[in-house]
Design an enzyme around this catalytic site. Structure first.
Site, PDB file in Angstrom:
ATOM      1  N   ASP A   1      49.594 -36.854 -23.985  1.00 16.91           N
ATOM      2  CA  ASP A   1      48.434 -37.738 -23.969  1.00 16.91           C
ATOM      3  C   ASP A   1      48.777 -39.024 -23.229  1.00 16.91           C
ATOM      4  O   ASP A   1      49.586 -39.822 -23.700  1.00 16.91           O
ATOM      5  CB  ASP A   1      48.009 -38.058 -25.403  1.00 16.91           C
TER       6      ASP A   1
ATOM      7  N   ASP B   1      39.349 -39.767 -29.784  1.00 19.03           N
ATOM      8  CA  ASP B   1      40.150 -40.908 -30.230  1.00 19.03           C
ATOM      9  C   ASP B   1      39.384 -41.710 -31.280  1.00 19.03           C
ATOM     10  O   ASP B   1      38.269 -42.168 -31.034  1.00 19.03           O
ATOM     11  CB  ASP B   1      40.478 -41.826 -29.053  1.00 19.03           C
TER      12      ASP B   1
END
Length: 229
Positions: free
Chosen positions: A176, A35
Site C-alpha cells: 500500500d 481507508d
C-alpha cells in the site's frame, strides 16, 4: 493466490463520478480498499463504515477496510456488523488487543488483516502471524496520498513470502503506497499478491476511469513485462 490482484484505494477516487467509476471498476478489480481514518492515529478523517454500506448498493466486489485508527475495537465491531469482508488493523495499536480482535473477526466469518508501517519490523506480528489472512506492507507513511515511495519496505514483502512458504502460513501479502509506473518494476520483483492503486497509479492518470485504467494497464505491462491480470 495464483495471480496478482489490484485493489483501488477509493479514498483517491473522484466522488463526483462515484457511480460511473465503480460501475466500470466492478468488471476489472478483485477488491476495493477503504481507508478509514479517525483524525487521531493519523490527522486526516476519510471514509467510514457508512461508505461501505453505500458502496454495496452498486457493487458485490469484496471490501477491505484499512483501519488507521487509535481505537480499533470501536471500529472492528461496526465493520463486523456490516459484514465487511476484510478488516485490517495497524499492528502499532494492537498491543493487548490482537488475539481478541482477530478472533472477533473470524468468529463473524470474516477475514483479519494486519497493516505494518514502514518503520515497524515484521517480527512485531510473529506472536499471531499464523492467524492472519492478510498482511499489508505500507510503502509510504500512513495517512496521506501522494507520498514518496520507500523502496526499502519491499524487503518485508520478500521476507513474508519466504516465511509463508517455510511455515505454511495462509496469509496473502498486500502493498500500500505509491504503486505506479515509477515503482511497478521494484514492486513486481518483491512479489506481493495484491497491489493497492490510488491517485498516482490509477485515478489521477485521466479524468475518465476507462482511460485511466488503460494507462495503468499499459504502465504495469511495460514496466514488469507481464500482462495485466
Amino acid at each position: 493466490m495464483n495471480k496478482v490482484e489490484f485493489s483501488p484505494s477509493l479514498m483517491t477516487m473522484d466522488l463526483d463520478k462515484f457511480k460511473q467509476q465503480i460501475t466500470f471498476l466492478n468488471n476489472h478489480v478483485d477488491s476495493y480498499h477503504i481507508d478509514i481514518m479517525d483524525g487521531h492515529y493519523v490527522p486526516n478523517i476519510t471514509l467510514s463504515p457508512w461508505f461501505i454500506e453505500e458502496l454495496r448498493k452498486i457493487s458485490e466486489i469484496p471490501m477491505s477496510a484499512h483501519l488507521m485508527v487509535a481505537d480499533p475495537s470501536f471500529w472492528v465491531q461496526q465493520l463486523v456488523d456490516i459484514k465487511c469482508e476484510w478488516i485490517c488493523m495497524h499492528a502499532e495499536v494492537l498491543d493487548g488487543l490482537a488475539f481478541r480482535l482477530i478472533d472477533q473477526i473470524h468468529d463473524a466469518g470474516l477475514k483479519a488483516g494486519i497493516v505494518i508501517n514502514p518503520e515497524t519490523p515484521i517480527e512485531s506480528i510473529f506472536p499471531y502471524i499464523e492467524l492472519l489472512d492478510k498482511i499489508t506492507i505500507m510503502t509510504v507513511d500512513p495517512g496521506f496520498a501522494g507520498q514518496r515511495f520507500i523502496e526499502s519496505t519491499l524487503d518485508k514483502i520478500v521476507d513474508l513470502r519466504k516465511l509463508r512458504e517455510e511455515k505454511g502460513y495462509h496469509y496473502v501479502i498486500e502493498m500500500d503506497g505509491s504503486s505506479n509506473r515509477k515503482s511497478f518494476k521494484q514492486i513486481d520483483a518483491a512479489g506481493p499478491d495484491i497491489y493497492i492503486v490510488g491517485r498516482s497509479g490509477l485515478f489521477g492518470l485521466d479524468e475518465e476511469i476507462e482511460k485511466a485504467w488503460e494507462i495503468m494497464s499499459t504502465d504495469y505491462e511495460e514496466m514488469t513485462g507481464k500482462k495485466m491480470p
